[in-house]
Scaffold this motif. Sequence first.
Motif, PDB file in Angstrom:
ATOM      1  N   GLN A  39     -48.917 -22.232   1.766  1.00  0.00           N
ATOM      2  CA  GLN A  39     -47.683 -21.621   1.429  1.00  0.00           C
ATOM      3  C   GLN A  39     -48.023 -19.958   1.409  1.00  0.00           C
ATOM      4  O   GLN A  39     -47.076 -19.354   1.489  1.00  0.00           O
ATOM      5  CB  GLN A  39     -47.354 -22.308   0.282  1.00  0.00           C
ATOM      6  CG  GLN A  39     -45.913 -21.519  -0.563  1.00  0.00           C
ATOM      7  CD  GLN A  39     -45.775 -22.003  -1.852  1.00  0.00           C
ATOM      8  OE1 GLN A  39     -46.426 -22.084  -2.795  1.00  0.00           O
ATOM      9  NE2 GLN A  39     -44.306 -22.675  -1.952  1.00  0.00           N
ATOM     10  N   ARG A  40     -49.194 -19.532   0.898  1.00  0.00           N
ATOM     11  CA  ARG A  40     -49.287 -18.082   0.707  1.00  0.00           C
ATOM     12  C   ARG A  40     -49.421 -17.474   2.112  1.00  0.00           C
ATOM     13  O   ARG A  40     -48.848 -16.495   2.267  1.00  0.00           O
ATOM     14  CB  ARG A  40     -50.695 -18.013   0.112  1.00  0.00           C
ATOM     15  CG  ARG A  40     -50.549 -18.199  -1.386  1.00  0.00           C
ATOM     16  CD  ARG A  40     -51.917 -17.624  -2.216  1.00  0.00           C
ATOM     17  NE  ARG A  40     -51.808 -18.477  -3.430  1.00  0.00           N
ATOM     18  CZ  ARG A  40     -52.775 -18.892  -4.109  1.00  0.00           C
ATOM     19  NH1 ARG A  40     -54.179 -19.132  -3.610  1.00  0.00           N
ATOM     20  NH2 ARG A  40     -52.839 -19.156  -5.325  1.00  0.00           N
ATOM     21  N   SER A  67     -42.309 -19.882   4.523  1.00  0.00           N
ATOM     22  CA  SER A  67     -41.306 -20.659   4.923  1.00  0.00           C
ATOM     23  C   SER A  67     -41.754 -22.029   5.395  1.00  0.00           C
ATOM     24  O   SER A  67     -41.001 -22.734   5.992  1.00  0.00           O
ATOM     25  CB  SER A  67     -40.422 -20.051   5.599  1.00  0.00           C
ATOM     26  OG  SER A  67     -41.203 -19.572   7.138  1.00  0.00           O
ATOM     27  N   SER A  68     -43.005 -22.460   5.370  1.00  0.00           N
ATOM     28  CA  SER A  68     -43.523 -23.725   5.731  1.00  0.00           C
ATOM     29  C   SER A  68     -42.813 -24.915   5.154  1.00  0.00           C
ATOM     30  O   SER A  68     -42.585 -24.855   4.124  1.00  0.00           O
ATOM     31  CB  SER A  68     -44.969 -23.952   5.575  1.00  0.00           C
ATOM     32  OG  SER A  68     -45.730 -22.877   6.023  1.00  0.00           O
ATOM     33  N   PRO A  69     -42.574 -25.935   5.889  1.00  0.00           N
ATOM     34  CA  PRO A  69     -41.622 -27.257   5.372  1.00  0.00           C
ATOM     35  C   PRO A  69     -42.858 -28.038   5.018  1.00  0.00           C
ATOM     36  O   PRO A  69     -43.919 -27.972   5.183  1.00  0.00           O
ATOM     37  CB  PRO A  69     -41.083 -27.568   6.614  1.00  0.00           C
ATOM     38  CG  PRO A  69     -41.931 -27.223   7.745  1.00  0.00           C
ATOM     39  CD  PRO A  69     -42.540 -25.881   7.451  1.00  0.00           C
ATOM     40  N   CYS A 120     -48.478 -31.780   2.606  1.00  0.00           N
ATOM     41  CA  CYS A 120     -47.944 -30.629   1.750  1.00  0.00           C
ATOM     42  C   CYS A 120     -46.450 -30.670   1.075  1.00  0.00           C
ATOM     43  O   CYS A 120     -45.754 -30.804   2.203  1.00  0.00           O
ATOM     44  CB  CYS A 120     -48.274 -29.385   2.321  1.00  0.00           C
ATOM     45  SG  CYS A 120     -49.775 -28.553   2.711  1.00  0.00           S
ATOM     46  N   ASP A 121     -46.329 -30.748  -0.069  1.00  0.00           N
ATOM     47  CA  ASP A 121     -44.923 -30.627  -0.693  1.00  0.00           C
ATOM     48  C   ASP A 121     -44.697 -29.310  -0.784  1.00  0.00           C
ATOM     49  O   ASP A 121     -45.196 -28.493  -1.843  1.00  0.00           O
ATOM     50  CB  ASP A 121     -44.939 -31.488  -2.150  1.00  0.00           C
ATOM     51  CG  ASP A 121     -43.451 -31.541  -2.651  1.00  0.00           C
ATOM     52  OD1 ASP A 121     -42.679 -30.456  -2.479  1.00  0.00           O
ATOM     53  OD2 ASP A 121     -43.461 -32.087  -3.799  1.00  0.00           O
ATOM     54  N   MET A 122     -43.836 -28.604   0.035  1.00  0.00           N
ATOM     55  CA  MET A 122     -43.358 -27.059  -0.145  1.00  0.00           C
ATOM     56  C   MET A 122     -42.030 -26.853  -0.896  1.00  0.00           C
ATOM     57  O   MET A 122     -41.628 -25.741  -0.975  1.00  0.00           O
ATOM     58  CB  MET A 122     -43.231 -26.763   1.090  1.00  0.00           C
ATOM     59  CG  MET A 122     -44.720 -26.755   2.007  1.00  0.00           C
ATOM     60  SD  MET A 122     -46.098 -26.028   1.151  1.00  0.00           S
ATOM     61  CE  MET A 122     -47.113 -25.398   2.445  1.00  0.00           C
ATOM     62  N   GLY A 169     -46.355 -25.858  -2.481  1.00  0.00           N
ATOM     63  CA  GLY A 169     -47.663 -25.459  -2.526  1.00  0.00           C
ATOM     64  C   GLY A 169     -48.443 -26.673  -3.227  1.00  0.00           C
ATOM     65  O   GLY A 169     -49.625 -26.426  -3.455  1.00  0.00           O
ATOM     66  N   TRP A 170     -47.894 -27.856  -3.206  1.00  0.00           N
ATOM     67  CA  TRP A 170     -48.533 -28.980  -3.865  1.00  0.00           C
ATOM     68  C   TRP A 170     -49.235 -29.822  -2.650  1.00  0.00           C
ATOM     69  O   TRP A 170     -48.755 -30.207  -1.856  1.00  0.00           O
ATOM     70  CB  TRP A 170     -47.722 -29.817  -4.449  1.00  0.00           C
ATOM     71  CG  TRP A 170     -46.896 -29.179  -5.655  1.00  0.00           C
ATOM     72  CD1 TRP A 170     -45.499 -28.685  -5.753  1.00  0.00           C
ATOM     73  CD2 TRP A 170     -47.294 -29.264  -7.057  1.00  0.00           C
ATOM     74  NE1 TRP A 170     -45.397 -28.211  -6.808  1.00  0.00           N
ATOM     75  CE2 TRP A 170     -46.510 -28.547  -7.755  1.00  0.00           C
ATOM     76  CE3 TRP A 170     -48.571 -29.655  -7.622  1.00  0.00           C
ATOM     77  CZ2 TRP A 170     -46.592 -28.350  -9.147  1.00  0.00           C
ATOM     78  CZ3 TRP A 170     -48.933 -29.430  -9.043  1.00  0.00           C
ATOM     79  CH2 TRP A 170     -47.543 -28.697  -9.732  1.00  0.00           C
TER      80      TRP A 170
END
Length: 193
Positions: free
Chosen positions: A16-17, A21-23, A42-44, A50-51
Motif C-alpha cells: 500500500q505504501r 491505489s492497489s486493489p 491484501c485487504d486494501m 494495508g491488511w
Amino acid sequence: MTGGSEVGVTDCLDVQRLHPSSPDGVYRVTLWKSQTAISVYCDMTSSNGGWTVFQNRYDGSEEFYLDLKAYTEGFGNTLAEFWLGLRYIKELADQGNSTLRMEVSAADGSEAYEEWPDFRLGDAPGYKLHVGGNGTGTAGDDSLYFSRFQNGTNFTAKGSTCGNKRRGGWWYDECTLINLNGHYASPGTDSGG
C-alpha cells in the motif's frame, strides 16, 4: 504488481505504501527475516487498507479440521478459503507493531469487526497468542473474552483435546466457543449439519 515480488515489500502495508491505489488481491511479498517469498491476500479497503489476511473462510469449501503441521505450513488457496500458516503469521507480526483485525459476517448479511493492538505469536510449536489491550470495534468483545481468555494460549488443532472437540485449530482456552476455524456451519443453522 500481483505477479513478482518487489524489493522491500514484506507485507500488505508495504504494498500500500509503494502503490497507494492497489486493489484487494493476491500479492507476492518477501518476509523480512527469512527472506521467504510468499503469496498473501491484501485487504486494501477495510479500515484504511494495508491488511495482510491470514485466514479467509466464507463457504466451507476448504477443510479446516487439520493437524498442527498443516496450520504451521498453511493450506488452501489465497484466492478462496485459506490459512496462511503460523510460521508466516509469526514472522509477519514479528517485524513490528501489528494489529489483529477479525471480520465476521452472519447469515442475515450483518457484519462486524474487532481489532486488538500489539499482536504477536510465540515460538513454535505452540505459537502462543499475545494481544495487548482490549478489542475495539463493532463485534463487541464487551466481556474481553478474546483478550482475556485466548491471550497467552497455545495454538492447537486436530489431534489435541480441544482441536478434536471443536473440529478445527485455534488458540483454545478450555475449548472456547470462539472458533473461527471450527466445523463450518451452513448459514442460518446452528450445527452445520
